[in-house]
Write a protein that holds these residues in place. Sequence first.
Motif, short mmCIF file in Angstrom:
data_model
loop_
_atom_site.label_atom_id
_atom_site.label_comp_id
_atom_site.label_asym_id
_atom_site.label_seq_id
_atom_site.Cartn_x
_atom_site.Cartn_y
_atom_site.Cartn_z
N VAL A 13 -6.47 7.42 -2.07
CA VAL A 13 -6.11 6.52 -1.21
C VAL A 13 -5.62 5.32 -1.69
CG1 VAL A 13 -6.91 5.27 0.90
CG2 VAL A 13 -7.51 7.57 0.51
N ASN A 14 -5.86 4.83 -2.83
CA ASN A 14 -5.45 3.64 -3.52
C ASN A 14 -4.20 3.83 -4.20
OD1 ASN A 14 -7.96 2.33 -2.95
ND2 ASN A 14 -8.78 2.87 -5.17
N SER A 15 -3.52 5.19 -4.14
CA SER A 15 -2.27 5.29 -4.53
C SER A 15 -1.20 5.18 -3.41
CB SER A 15 -2.19 6.76 -5.00
OG SER A 15 -2.24 7.76 -4.05
N MET A 16 -1.63 4.78 -2.38
CA MET A 16 -0.77 4.60 -1.35
C MET A 16 0.28 3.72 -1.24
SD MET A 16 -0.98 7.17 0.77
CE MET A 16 0.25 6.64 1.85
N PRO A 17 0.20 2.40 -1.81
CA PRO A 17 0.99 1.40 -2.01
C PRO A 17 2.27 1.95 -3.22
CG PRO A 17 -1.17 0.33 -2.08
CD PRO A 17 -1.46 1.90 -2.12
N LYS A 18 1.78 2.56 -4.15
CA LYS A 18 2.61 3.18 -4.87
C LYS A 18 3.50 4.39 -4.50
CE LYS A 18 -0.16 2.18 -8.93
NZ LYS A 18 -0.93 2.77 -10.17
N ARG A 19 3.06 5.03 -3.48
CA ARG A 19 3.61 5.99 -2.94
C ARG A 19 4.66 5.34 -1.89
NH1 ARG A 19 0.39 11.35 -2.28
NH2 ARG A 19 -1.42 10.85 -3.50
N VAL A 20 4.49 4.55 -1.26
CA VAL A 20 5.43 3.73 -0.33
C VAL A 20 6.65 3.30 -1.07
CG1 VAL A 20 5.49 1.91 1.28
CG2 VAL A 20 3.73 3.43 1.53
N LYS A 21 6.11 2.60 -2.18
CA LYS A 21 7.38 1.81 -3.20
C LYS A 21 8.13 2.84 -3.63
CE LYS A 21 7.32 -1.26 -7.01
NZ LYS A 21 6.70 -2.10 -8.25
N ALA A 22 7.41 3.96 -3.93
CA ALA A 22 8.52 5.09 -4.63
C ALA A 22 9.45 5.51 -3.67
CB ALA A 22 7.62 6.14 -4.99
N VAL A 23 8.95 5.61 -2.30
CA VAL A 23 10.24 6.16 -1.27
C VAL A 23 10.98 5.21 -0.91
CG1 VAL A 23 10.32 6.62 1.18
CG2 VAL A 23 8.20 7.65 -0.16
N LEU A 24 10.54 3.93 -1.03
CA LEU A 24 11.83 2.83 -0.83
C LEU A 24 12.67 2.79 -2.28
CD1 LEU A 24 9.54 -0.23 0.54
CD2 LEU A 24 11.42 1.47 1.67
N GLU A 25 12.24 3.07 -3.41
CA GLU A 25 12.91 2.84 -4.41
C GLU A 25 13.94 4.28 -4.55
OE1 GLU A 25 10.10 2.86 -7.64
OE2 GLU A 25 9.78 0.72 -7.56
N ASN A 26 13.38 5.17 -4.05
CA ASN A 26 14.48 6.39 -4.03
C ASN A 26 15.31 6.53 -2.71
OD1 ASN A 26 13.42 7.13 -6.50
ND2 ASN A 26 11.94 8.47 -5.85
N ASN A 27 15.34 5.57 -1.96
CA ASN A 27 16.05 5.31 -0.64
C ASN A 27 15.74 6.52 0.34
OD1 ASN A 27 17.88 4.06 0.95
ND2 ASN A 27 19.83 5.37 0.12
N GLY A 28 14.32 6.74 0.42
CA GLY A 28 13.76 7.78 1.56
C GLY A 28 13.84 9.17 0.67
N GLY A 29 14.30 9.34 -0.77
CA GLY A 29 14.31 10.64 -1.13
C GLY A 29 12.91 11.20 -1.65
N HIS A 30 13.14 12.22 -2.46
CA HIS A 30 11.69 12.57 -3.02
C HIS A 30 11.08 11.88 -4.08
CE1 HIS A 30 12.50 16.73 -1.25
NE2 HIS A 30 13.52 16.63 -1.64
N THR A 31 9.89 11.79 -4.22
CA THR A 31 9.13 11.30 -5.31
C THR A 31 8.17 12.07 -6.09
OG1 THR A 31 7.12 10.91 -3.81
CG2 THR A 31 8.84 9.30 -3.41
N LYS A 32 7.67 11.52 -7.20
CA LYS A 32 7.15 12.39 -8.16
C LYS A 32 5.57 12.85 -7.62
CE LYS A 32 4.23 8.48 -10.31
NZ LYS A 32 4.00 7.71 -11.58
N TYR A 33 5.19 12.29 -6.32
CA TYR A 33 3.74 12.57 -5.67
C TYR A 33 3.96 14.05 -4.89
CZ TYR A 33 2.74 7.87 -7.01
OH TYR A 33 2.52 6.61 -7.45
#
Length: 390
Positions: free
Chosen positions: A370-390
């Motif tokens: 659950v603590n990884s949620m801020p990083k997941r949200v940030k990764a989505v923004l950085e990839n412009n809504g695309g795929h992330t490493k999670y």
Amino acid sequence: MAKWGPSSRLPSLVSCDSLVVQGLRCEGGAGVLNLVLSLSLSHTSRWTFNMAPHGNELSEDLKKRIVALHKDGLGYKKIAKTLKLSCSTVARSIQRFNRTGSTQNRPRCGRPRKLCARAQRHIQRMALGNRRMSAASIAAEVEGVGGQPVSAQTIRRTLHQIGLQGCRPRRKPLLKMMHKKARKRFAADKQTKDMDFWNHVLWSDETKINLFGSDGVKCVWRQPGEEYKDKCVLPTVKYGGGNVMVWGCMSAAGTGELQFIEGTMNANMYCDILKQSMIPSLWRLGRRAVFQHDNDPKHTSKMTTALLKKLRVKVMDWPSMSPDLNPIEHLWGILKRKVEVRKVSNIHQLRDVIMEEWKRIPVATCEALVNSMPKRVKAVLENNGGHTKY
């Protein structure tokens, strides 16, 4: 050039008489040769031949610094001490520059490159334009354009030199433009949420757990000729050996209820699961709890929506095709690996082991996910809504 090793010191004096005593003769022009042969035979345990070590080639910048310091009036020793090099290395670099007027090495012998720089750029453009194009296909196209036969291995070697490696592609959901926009909106809305918000979210999902084998890719360590050894093959059974479907939920406080799904789940069955398993887990999080589930048709049906509204459950708006934003997906992976280690043999054992391992999952594991949620949200923004490493 060969040199004598540290343990191969010559005796101070070796006379011909001593060689005669050993059954060897030193006569004529072959005296030195006989002497060396005799010493190599009679002192085998003390004679070693070591090849001279070869260091790494100096970079062009370092060579230019050596020349620049020499032009400034520094001697070999001072340059060597400044740059932490040997005097011989400094001397060779300066002498080469005085001879040729350049710090670059002379052209070396060897087979010339088959592909020119223009052909290499063409290969790079083809590989980047179609990431799934094989080396053999690129070689055929290069030969068709230039008329020069090129092997697939040459193509691979060229791509490796420019940093392209052949890898197994990651399996991710198909994201259309509307999915990317929805993911980006979700991330933009949730990027300001603190951990207190995420700690009150109840995450839920369904998954399938196989009795025999795994849906993932497995690797084994083996030697040549061991392809069909029992320890090097992945056993399979007819009709898959069976599996079970489960629904589960989790939060930062730990795992919630786990429900086995009999047959095909529809909206009626899902509503029963919500009343029996979801509500008790949600109440443990307090009045600020938020329920999360994806946009499966059973989850968004009129019956399910009416039930959640009746129970006054606050539901999080969720973007479609976003398993990387749901931390319970990683919890399923942890559970499946734990179950697979247990080596169960039938469905009944599988159910018992699943429930046992589910309850054993520590709270710290759920909290870390659950603590990884801020990083997941940030990764989505950085990839412009695309795929992330999670």
